[in-house]
Design an enzyme around this catalytic site. Structure first.
Site, PDB file in Angstrom:
ATOM      1  N   ASP A 123      63.502  35.713  38.447  1.00 19.75           N
ATOM      2  CA  ASP A 123      64.530  36.726  38.220  1.00 19.75           C
ATOM      3  C   ASP A 123      63.977  38.104  38.537  1.00 19.75           C
ATOM      4  OD1 ASP A 123      66.949  37.896  37.238  1.00 19.75           O
ATOM      5  OD2 ASP A 123      65.920  38.336  35.346  1.00 19.75           O
ATOM      6  N   ASP A 146      51.720  39.039  37.515  1.00 18.39           N
ATOM      7  CA  ASP A 146      51.491  40.492  37.544  1.00 18.39           C
ATOM      8  C   ASP A 146      50.918  40.910  38.893  1.00 18.39           C
ATOM      9  OD1 ASP A 146      49.202  39.051  36.870  1.00 18.39           O
ATOM     10  OD2 ASP A 146      48.428  40.553  35.461  1.00 18.39           O
ATOM     11  N   ASP A 177      64.457  40.572  42.286  1.00 12.16           N
ATOM     12  CA  ASP A 177      65.019  41.929  42.309  1.00 12.16           C
ATOM     13  C   ASP A 177      64.046  42.883  43.002  1.00 12.16           C
ATOM     14  OD1 ASP A 177      67.343  41.268  40.864  1.00 12.16           O
ATOM     15  OD2 ASP A 177      67.226  43.128  39.684  1.00 12.16           O
ATOM     16  N   TYR A 189      64.844  30.664  29.747  1.00 12.24           N
ATOM     17  CA  TYR A 189      66.299  30.890  29.755  1.00 12.24           C
ATOM     18  C   TYR A 189      67.035  29.816  28.947  1.00 12.24           C
ATOM     19  CZ  TYR A 189      66.857  34.593  33.272  1.00 12.24           C
ATOM     20  OH  TYR A 189      66.869  35.779  33.944  1.00 12.24           O
ATOM     21  N   LYS A 239      51.630  32.295  35.327  1.00 12.66           N
ATOM     22  CA  LYS A 239      50.793  33.103  34.432  1.00 12.66           C
ATOM     23  C   LYS A 239      49.864  32.134  33.721  1.00 12.66           C
ATOM     24  CE  LYS A 239      49.689  37.075  32.497  1.00 12.66           C
ATOM     25  NZ  LYS A 239      49.032  38.174  33.244  1.00 12.66           N
TER      26      LYS A 239
HETATM   27  C1  IPM Z   1      70.405  36.915  38.326  1.00 11.57           C
HETATM   28  C2  IPM Z   1      70.913  37.653  37.114  1.00 11.57           C
HETATM   29  C3  IPM Z   1      71.187  36.645  36.019  1.00 11.57           C
HETATM   30  C4  IPM Z   1      69.874  35.988  35.683  1.00 11.57           C
HETATM   31  C5  IPM Z   1      71.855  37.215  34.751  1.00 11.57           C
HETATM   32  C6  IPM Z   1      73.107  37.972  35.084  1.00 11.57           C
HETATM   33  C7  IPM Z   1      72.128  36.135  33.748  1.00 11.57           C
HETATM   34  O1  IPM Z   1      70.031  38.653  36.720  1.00 11.57           O
HETATM   35  O2  IPM Z   1      71.128  36.053  38.852  1.00 11.57           O
HETATM   36  O3  IPM Z   1      69.304  37.213  38.763  1.00 11.57           O
HETATM   37  O4  IPM Z   1      69.084  36.522  34.880  1.00 11.57           O
HETATM   38  O5  IPM Z   1      69.608  34.904  36.215  1.00 11.57           O
HETATM   39 MG    MG Z   2      68.439  38.930  38.101  1.00 13.32          MG
END
Ligand code: IPM
Ligand code: MG
Length: 354
Positions: A245, A221, A249, A138, A189
């Protein structure tokens, strides 16, 4: 408690209003809460031509904690990258040195059938993902676009972690594991990436200081697969910025709705930024249907991690639990036989139980 409130874009203002309502109740009950509002993301761009305006940076630095809604909206999608709402988020994380991102994935028993996985796979789920937040691909330099000698375009990024960056997030992860089931899984990884080889080495070195914690390592993975195969094998997951990240999710969906999950992003001293892990959901903004629970639970995390107020944290979490037990559901978690409510009504249901 000096709190900077940054509602942001989309559903941000609606959900933050419900979390502020919770803070106001706590303040009526004796906590000294001081709120100051600022703009971030698209709202920052609209107000000051910058997704992270200087006034917001100052406000955030002066505060003990930051409560953030969400950033992003269709209108801003075509702006040049430095002006995009996401940059506001990345910059505030870096600026405040918020390297430790705590993303819990907890399944409330009332919602066990809202998950897309079988109830027996997810019931009782309680995972804490520790995501490093200010390094990795990032932020690594160099990055950019260039032309090869043959004139072909190339895009490139740099995945990079220093020893000290890995060690400080590893310490947070081990300490977190000590307060829980003492199981830590570090995800990398290392079969492919040099960054991950160092990551694994440093995590193993730090582990020597925490002999009570049962440490394991997993390739990312496989971790993605194990999270849907048998998520209850995990207690604390430690990982870098990009893998975190993605995995956070994925983990959030195990619990039925991304609308339920709070997060904390902490610096070395416990100052933190608290936000729901979901986004700004521009498609449903302004309709009073978004779930405010993730943001309300972010206030609970704020009480716990920045202000060391475990009692208030529990009080908020209990109020949420009771609102769910009493059948209140926003659209994202609604099921047959439950009371379908909007954002404000859900906030009021929690507030009443608080
Ligand atoms: C998160 C989001 C952010 C990230 C984006 C919006 C920059 O996806 O907080 O998980 O990738 O960190
Ligand atoms: Mg995210």
């Amino acid at each position: 408690m000096k709190i900077a409130v940054l509602p942001g874009d989309g559903i941000g203002p609606e959900i933050v209003a419900q979390a502020v309502n919770v803070l106001e109740i706590l303040s009526r009950d004796g906590l000294k809460v001081e709120l100051e509002y600022g703009e971030i993301g698209g709202a920052g761009y609209d107000a000051a031509g910058d997704p992270y305006p200087q006034s917001t940076a100052r406000l955030a630095k002066d505060a003990d904690a930051v409560l953030l809604g969400a950033v992003g909206g269709y209108r801003y999608d075509t702006l040049p990258r430095p002006m995009r709402p996401e940059q506001g988020l990345l910059r505030i994380r870096k600026d405040l040195n918020l390297f430790a991102n705590l993303r819990p994935a907890v399944l409330y028993p009332e919602l066990s059938s809202a998950s897309s996985l079988k109830p027996e796979v997810v019931s009782g789920l309680d995972i804490m993902i520790l995501r490093e937040l200010t390094g990795d691909i990032y932020f690594g330099q160099p990055r950019g676009h260039r032309r090869t000698a043959e004139g072909e375009r190339e895009g490139y990024d740099t995945m990079l972690y220093s020893e000290s960056e890995i060690a400080r997030i590893a310490h947070v992860a081990f300490k977190t594991a000590l307060r829980r089931d003492k199981k830590l899984c570090s995800v990398d990884k290392a079969n492919v990436l040099e960054t991950s080889v160092l990551w694994r080495e440093v995590v193993m070195e730090v582990a020597k200081e925490y002999p009570e914690v049962d440490l394991s390592h997993m390739y990312v993975d496989n971790a993605a697969m194990q999270l849907v195969r048998n998520p209850k094998q995990f207690d604390v997951i430690l990982t870098g910025n990009m893998f975190g990240d993605i995995l956070s999710d994925e983990a959030s969906m195990l619990t039925g709705s991304i609308g339920m999950l709070p997060s904390a992003s902490l610096d070395e001293k416990g100052k933190g930024l608290y936000e729901p892990i979901h986004g700004s959901a521009p498609d449903i903004a302004g309709q009073d249907i978004a779930n405010p629970i993730a943001t309300i639970l972010s206030v609970a995390m704020m009480m716990r991690h920045t202000f060391d107020r475990e009692d208030e944290a529990k009080r908020i979490e209990d109020a949420v639990r009771r609102a769910l037990a009493d059948g209140f559901r926003t659209a994202d978690i609604h099921q047959e036989g439950m009371k379908k409510v909007g954002t404000k009504e859900m906030g009021d249901a929690v507030a009443a139980r608080l």
